[in-house]
Design an enzyme around this catalytic site. Structure first.
Site, mmCIF file in Angstrom:
data_model
loop_
_atom_site.group_PDB
_atom_site.id
_atom_site.type_symbol
_atom_site.label_atom_id
_atom_site.label_comp_id
_atom_site.label_asym_id
_atom_site.label_seq_id
_atom_site.Cartn_x
_atom_site.Cartn_y
_atom_site.Cartn_z
ATOM 1 N N LYS A 275 -23.543 -50.533 -23.544
ATOM 2 C CA LYS A 275 -23.844 -49.185 -23.160
ATOM 3 C C LYS A 275 -25.342 -48.699 -23.227
ATOM 4 C CE LYS A 275 -19.277 -48.160 -25.666
ATOM 5 N NZ LYS A 275 -18.656 -47.210 -26.709
ATOM 6 N N PHE B 28 -13.159 -36.254 -28.632
ATOM 7 C CA PHE B 28 -14.479 -36.993 -28.169
ATOM 8 C C PHE B 28 -14.518 -37.257 -26.836
ATOM 9 C CE2 PHE B 28 -11.478 -40.202 -29.433
ATOM 10 C CZ PHE B 28 -11.601 -41.277 -28.346
ATOM 11 N N THR C 84 -15.751 -50.289 -34.702
ATOM 12 C CA THR C 84 -16.227 -49.398 -33.730
ATOM 13 C C THR C 84 -17.366 -48.391 -34.441
ATOM 14 O OG1 THR C 84 -14.091 -49.237 -32.629
ATOM 15 C CG2 THR C 84 -15.324 -47.261 -32.528
ATOM 16 N N ASN D 45 -22.345 -46.775 -29.985
ATOM 17 C CA ASN D 45 -22.080 -47.829 -30.569
ATOM 18 C C ASN D 45 -22.184 -49.127 -29.973
ATOM 19 O OD1 ASN D 45 -20.067 -47.898 -28.924
ATOM 20 N ND2 ASN D 45 -18.468 -47.628 -30.741
ATOM 21 N N HIS E 230 -18.665 -51.894 -25.376
ATOM 22 C CA HIS E 230 -17.344 -51.626 -25.081
ATOM 23 C C HIS E 230 -16.705 -52.973 -24.865
ATOM 24 C CE1 HIS E 230 -13.427 -50.134 -23.475
ATOM 25 N NE2 HIS E 230 -13.736 -51.222 -22.584
#
EC number: 2.7.4.6
Length: 137
Positions: free
Chosen positions: A9, A57, A91, A112, A115
């Site tokens: 990410k 979210f 997560t 985080n 993925h």
């Protein structure tokens, strides 16, 4: 051989830890069968995460995923889906076991770092979202 999708990410790309994360995959028996660095459009991010459309979210997730480039990879190996999920960790990085990617490189539950597909069925869908068959070796 089982395949799964990994996305490094924007937070991890920005931190310069792409190589360290890829090394975790390869050191644990996952082969990188395809890889590319992309800047997702808002539409692509919304489509990829459409399953979360009704979740509170969703908007923040989409905004985060388009905030910078990501590295998408197809990982291949024995039990690739579960192995990748174990390597990623929980997560929420505060709950992730020491030595997992999220414990070592993630900022928060939102930023985080990675993925990973959560099932073989979703892995197939997610891989096809980013890669044509002739791009996977």
């Amino acid at each position: 051989m089982e395949k799964t999708l990994s996305i490094i990410k924007p937070d991890a790309v920005k931190k310069g830890v792409i190589g360290k994360i890829l090394d975790r995959f390869e050191s644990n028996g996952l082969r990188i069968a395809a890889m590319k660095k992309v800047q997702l459009s808002k539409e692509q991010a919304e489509n990829f995460y459409a399953v979360h459309k009704e979740r509170p979210f969703f908007k923040d997730l989409v905004e985060f995923m388009i905030s910078g480039p990501v590295v998408v990879s197809v990982l291949e190996g024995e039990g690739a889906v579960l192995k990748n999920r174990d390597l990623m960790g929980a997560t929420n990085p505060k709950e992730a076991k020491a030595g997992t990617i999220r414990a070592d490189f993630a900022e928060s539950i939102d930023a985080n770092a990675v993925h990973g597909s959560d099932s073989l069925e979703n892995a197939k869908i997610e891989i096809e979202f980013f890669f044509k068959p002739n791009e996977i070796y």
